[in-house]
Design a protein around this motif. Structure first.
Motif, mmCIF file in Angstrom:
data_model
loop_
_atom_site.group_PDB
_atom_site.id
_atom_site.type_symbol
_atom_site.label_atom_id
_atom_site.label_comp_id
_atom_site.label_asym_id
_atom_site.label_seq_id
_atom_site.Cartn_x
_atom_site.Cartn_y
_atom_site.Cartn_z
ATOM 1 N N VAL A 53 41.814 67.264 31.469
ATOM 2 C CA VAL A 53 41.288 66.862 33.102
ATOM 3 C C VAL A 53 40.110 66.299 33.390
ATOM 4 C CG1 VAL A 53 40.420 68.181 35.294
ATOM 5 C CG2 VAL A 53 42.962 69.401 33.578
ATOM 6 N N ALA A 54 38.848 67.260 32.331
ATOM 7 C CA ALA A 54 37.966 66.816 32.443
ATOM 8 C C ALA A 54 37.360 65.284 31.857
ATOM 9 C CB ALA A 54 36.894 67.452 30.953
ATOM 10 N N SER A 55 38.675 65.011 30.142
ATOM 11 C CA SER A 55 38.049 63.466 30.132
ATOM 12 C C SER A 55 38.799 62.578 30.836
ATOM 13 C CB SER A 55 39.279 63.327 28.877
ATOM 14 O OG SER A 55 38.258 64.070 27.814
ATOM 15 N N GLY A 56 39.485 63.110 32.534
ATOM 16 C CA GLY A 56 40.178 62.022 33.140
ATOM 17 C C GLY A 56 41.334 61.220 33.338
ATOM 18 N N PHE A 57 42.100 61.785 32.455
ATOM 19 C CA PHE A 57 43.829 61.612 32.319
ATOM 20 C C PHE A 57 44.487 62.122 33.225
ATOM 21 C CE2 PHE A 57 41.859 60.677 27.870
ATOM 22 C CZ PHE A 57 42.139 59.585 27.488
ATOM 23 N N LEU A 58 44.400 63.446 33.912
ATOM 24 C CA LEU A 58 44.947 63.984 34.075
ATOM 25 C C LEU A 58 43.805 64.745 35.613
ATOM 26 C CD1 LEU A 58 47.434 66.007 35.228
ATOM 27 C CD2 LEU A 58 47.026 67.221 33.682
ATOM 28 N N SER A 59 44.268 64.166 37.307
ATOM 29 C CA SER A 59 43.435 65.300 37.900
ATOM 30 C C SER A 59 42.849 66.580 38.281
ATOM 31 C CB SER A 59 43.679 64.277 39.618
ATOM 32 O OG SER A 59 44.644 64.489 39.886
ATOM 33 N N GLU A 60 42.427 67.334 38.822
ATOM 34 C CA GLU A 60 42.716 68.567 39.138
ATOM 35 C C GLU A 60 43.202 69.406 39.701
ATOM 36 O OE1 GLU A 60 41.591 72.766 38.822
ATOM 37 O OE2 GLU A 60 40.235 70.922 36.644
ATOM 38 N N GLU A 61 43.562 68.730 40.853
ATOM 39 C CA GLU A 61 44.232 68.552 42.047
ATOM 40 C C GLU A 61 46.155 68.417 40.892
ATOM 41 O OE1 GLU A 61 42.028 65.283 42.494
ATOM 42 O OE2 GLU A 61 40.979 67.034 43.200
ATOM 43 N N GLU A 62 46.202 67.200 40.552
ATOM 44 C CA GLU A 62 48.033 67.293 40.062
ATOM 45 C C GLU A 62 47.440 69.206 39.243
ATOM 46 O OE1 GLU A 62 48.311 62.819 39.420
ATOM 47 O OE2 GLU A 62 47.049 63.807 38.164
ATOM 48 N N TRP A 63 46.951 69.020 38.183
ATOM 49 C CA TRP A 63 46.569 70.249 36.817
ATOM 50 C C TRP A 63 46.949 71.146 38.267
ATOM 51 C CZ3 TRP A 63 48.292 72.526 33.637
ATOM 52 C CH2 TRP A 63 48.055 73.588 33.101
ATOM 53 N N GLN A 64 45.979 71.373 39.030
ATOM 54 C CA GLN A 64 46.193 72.959 39.885
ATOM 55 C C GLN A 64 48.224 72.754 40.546
ATOM 56 O OE1 GLN A 64 44.667 75.394 39.678
ATOM 57 N NE2 GLN A 64 43.180 74.338 38.882
ATOM 58 N N LYS A 65 48.215 71.189 41.225
ATOM 59 C CA LYS A 65 49.646 71.612 41.712
ATOM 60 C C LYS A 65 50.914 72.509 39.895
ATOM 61 C CE LYS A 65 53.239 68.612 43.623
ATOM 62 N NZ LYS A 65 53.210 67.243 43.929
ATOM 63 N N THR A 66 50.794 71.604 38.883
ATOM 64 C CA THR A 66 51.141 72.131 38.284
ATOM 65 C C THR A 66 51.308 73.458 37.900
ATOM 66 O OG1 THR A 66 50.834 69.609 37.443
ATOM 67 C CG2 THR A 66 52.137 71.175 35.785
ATOM 68 N N LYS A 67 49.738 74.011 37.896
ATOM 69 C CA LYS A 67 50.058 75.739 37.240
ATOM 70 C C LYS A 67 50.370 76.257 38.557
ATOM 71 C CE LYS A 67 45.575 76.145 36.803
ATOM 72 N NZ LYS A 67 44.030 77.254 36.164
ATOM 73 N N LYS A 68 50.813 75.444 39.717
ATOM 74 C CA LYS A 68 51.094 76.535 40.749
ATOM 75 C C LYS A 68 52.294 76.492 40.597
ATOM 76 C CE LYS A 68 51.759 77.063 45.700
ATOM 77 N NZ LYS A 68 51.079 76.358 47.160
ATOM 78 N N GLU A 69 53.205 75.318 40.509
ATOM 79 C CA GLU A 69 54.487 75.309 40.430
ATOM 80 C C GLU A 69 55.742 76.429 38.699
ATOM 81 O OE1 GLU A 69 55.384 71.256 39.326
ATOM 82 O OE2 GLU A 69 54.546 70.857 41.543
ATOM 83 N N ILE A 70 54.415 76.372 37.662
ATOM 84 C CA ILE A 70 54.623 77.206 36.586
ATOM 85 C C ILE A 70 54.516 78.268 37.385
ATOM 86 C CG2 ILE A 70 53.973 77.774 34.262
ATOM 87 C CD1 ILE A 70 52.792 74.661 33.624
ATOM 88 N N GLU A 71 53.508 79.247 37.886
ATOM 89 C CA GLU A 71 53.223 80.176 37.885
ATOM 90 C C GLU A 71 54.899 80.849 39.693
ATOM 91 O OE1 GLU A 71 51.374 82.887 37.309
ATOM 92 O OE2 GLU A 71 51.240 80.780 35.723
ATOM 93 N N GLU A 72 54.993 79.404 40.042
ATOM 94 C CA GLU A 72 56.182 79.762 40.594
ATOM 95 C C GLU A 72 57.736 79.854 40.055
ATOM 96 O OE1 GLU A 72 55.866 76.813 43.569
ATOM 97 O OE2 GLU A 72 54.254 77.485 44.735
#
Length: 127
Positions: A92-111
């Motif tokens: 995310v910090a290096s620009g390969f993945l957006s913060e929004e994409e990562w937060q969405k993925t984290k939410k899906e993982i938690e669900e």
């Protein structure tokens, strides 16, 4: 230069995956970086750590990365935590993945974890 910082054993460690190191990984493994990071293995994790540390230390070796990985495990982190808390955050910090994409993925993982736990509890009730 933008990077991801994490305190490990009382020391701030900095991680960033530069385009130079991304290309080096792709050439070495003969596949796009986005595909490589999906391979769940200690070897992949350690190689990514190695290249993510080279933005400050170009001579950061595979052995250095193995030592870092072992140190992270010794602090109580699991492979999954290292991957999520360091590898993904660095992407995310290096620009390969957006913060929004990562937060969405984290939410899906938690669900998904919650659903699996609920199913587990239901199975245990029926035993």
């Amino acid at each position: 230069m933008k990077c991801y910082e994490k305190e490990i054993n009382g020391k701030i460690e900095r991680f960033r995956l530069t385009s130079k190191e991304s290309i080096a990984i792709e050439e070495e493994v003969q596949m796009p970086l986005i595909n490589y990071v999906q391979i769940e293995s200690v070897k992949t994790c350690v190689k990514l750590l190695q290249h993510m540390k080279r933005f400050e230390n170009p001579d950061y070796s595979l052995e250095n990365a193995q030592d870092l990985y072992d140190s992270l495990i010794d602090t109580g982190m699991t492979y999954k935590q290292i991957f999520q808390d360091i590898i993904i955050e660095t992407l995310v910090a290096s620009g390969f993945l957006s913060e929004e994409e990562w937060q969405k993925t984290k939410k899906e993982i938690e669900e998904m974890k919650l659903k699996m736990e609920t199913k587990k509890q239901n199975i245990l009730k029926n035993i």
